[in-house]
Motif scaffolding. Structure first.
Motif, PDB file in Angstrom:
ATOM      1  N   ARG A  15      -6.021   3.207  -2.178  1.00 41.78           N
ATOM      2  CA  ARG A  15      -5.158   2.114  -1.720  1.00 41.78           C
ATOM      3  C   ARG A  15      -5.839   1.305  -0.611  1.00 41.78           C
ATOM      4  O   ARG A  15      -5.712   0.090  -0.554  1.00 41.78           O
ATOM      5  N   GLU A  18      -8.207  -0.927  -2.262  1.00 41.50           N
ATOM      6  CA  GLU A  18      -7.461  -2.051  -2.851  1.00 41.50           C
ATOM      7  C   GLU A  18      -7.116  -3.094  -1.803  1.00 41.50           C
ATOM      8  O   GLU A  18      -7.239  -4.299  -2.049  1.00 41.50           O
ATOM      9  N   HIS A  49       5.250   2.060  -1.028  1.00 42.37           N
ATOM     10  CA  HIS A  49       4.038   2.708  -1.544  1.00 42.37           C
ATOM     11  C   HIS A  49       3.492   3.746  -0.566  1.00 42.37           C
ATOM     12  O   HIS A  49       3.019   4.802  -0.988  1.00 42.37           O
ATOM     13  N   GLN A  83      -4.856   4.778 -12.551  1.00 45.35           N
ATOM     14  CA  GLN A  83      -5.918   4.204 -11.712  1.00 45.35           C
ATOM     15  C   GLN A  83      -6.868   3.358 -12.564  1.00 45.35           C
ATOM     16  O   GLN A  83      -7.289   2.279 -12.147  1.00 45.35           O
ATOM     17  N   ARG A  86      -5.132   0.118 -13.339  1.00 48.92           N
ATOM     18  CA  ARG A  86      -5.065  -0.722 -12.140  1.00 48.92           C
ATOM     19  C   ARG A  86      -6.401  -1.415 -11.887  1.00 48.92           C
ATOM     20  O   ARG A  86      -6.464  -2.617 -11.648  1.00 48.92           O
ATOM     21  N   THR A  99      -2.694  -8.155  -3.477  1.00 47.58           N
ATOM     22  CA  THR A  99      -1.391  -7.489  -3.439  1.00 47.58           C
ATOM     23  C   THR A  99      -0.255  -8.439  -3.090  1.00 47.58           C
ATOM     24  O   THR A  99       0.903  -8.044  -3.114  1.00 47.58           O
TER      25      THR A  99
END
Length: 170
Positions: A15, A18, A49, A83, A86, A99
């Motif tokens: 994360r 990301e 999250h 994953q 994603r 995001t």
């Protein structure tokens, strides 16, 4: 429980990666005249999250549930698949992925990769991961709470994205 903790920490680190990609791409989009939509729900999304990761760890370490090896491995396979999906979305969208919901005037709508098959494939990954990650170690309370709250969030998020994409096409 130690292996589950390592898995959750690994997902947390993913994360962070990301977010680094997202920040870079958001800066590029905003520099190109992009306009952000749906800022109001973003803090809730971040908290939800983070709550998934923290909730799964707290539940496992406090409840210490018994876990079936079959369930654990099946859910782990789904986490890995989520994953992969994603990162396929991230690679397909390239600098347009982040995001947040940012619309860049004149940018073309991406219709390749997983977007050929589904309008919002990244959210398939989010839903699968939200169920599967906690269930790797039978944290069913976290899976149910996250999935329920995420359903409300995704309804808002998808409406926001669809409206933004409509503006992009106009």
């Amino acid at each position: 429980m130690a292996a589950f903790t390592v898995l959750v920490v690994a997902v947390g680190l993913e994360r962070v990666a990301e977010l680094a990609v997202s920040r870079r791409n958001a800066a590029v989009s905003l520099a190109r005249g992009g306009e952000e939509c749906g800022r109001g729900h973003y803090p809730f999304m971040v908290a939800l999250h983070a709550g998934l990761l923290l909730g799964a760890l707290v539940e496992v370490w406090t409840r210490r549930p018994d876990t079936s090896a079959v369930l654990a491995w099946a859910m782990f396979a789904l986490v890995v698949a989520a994953q992969g999906l994603r990162w396929w979305c991230i690679a397909t969208l390239g600098p347009q992925w982040n995001t947040r919901v940012i619309v860049v005037p004149g940018a073309a709508r991406v219709t390749g990769g997983p977007y050929r098959l589904l309008p919002h494939p990244n959210y398939v990954a989010v839903v699968v991961e939200g169920v599967a990650l906690p269930l790797v170690h039978s944290a069913w309370v976290t899976a149910v709470v996250f999935t329920t709250l995420n359903g409300f969030l995704l309804a808002t998020r998808i409406r926001t994205e669809d409206a933004a994409l409509t503006r992009l096409a106009a």
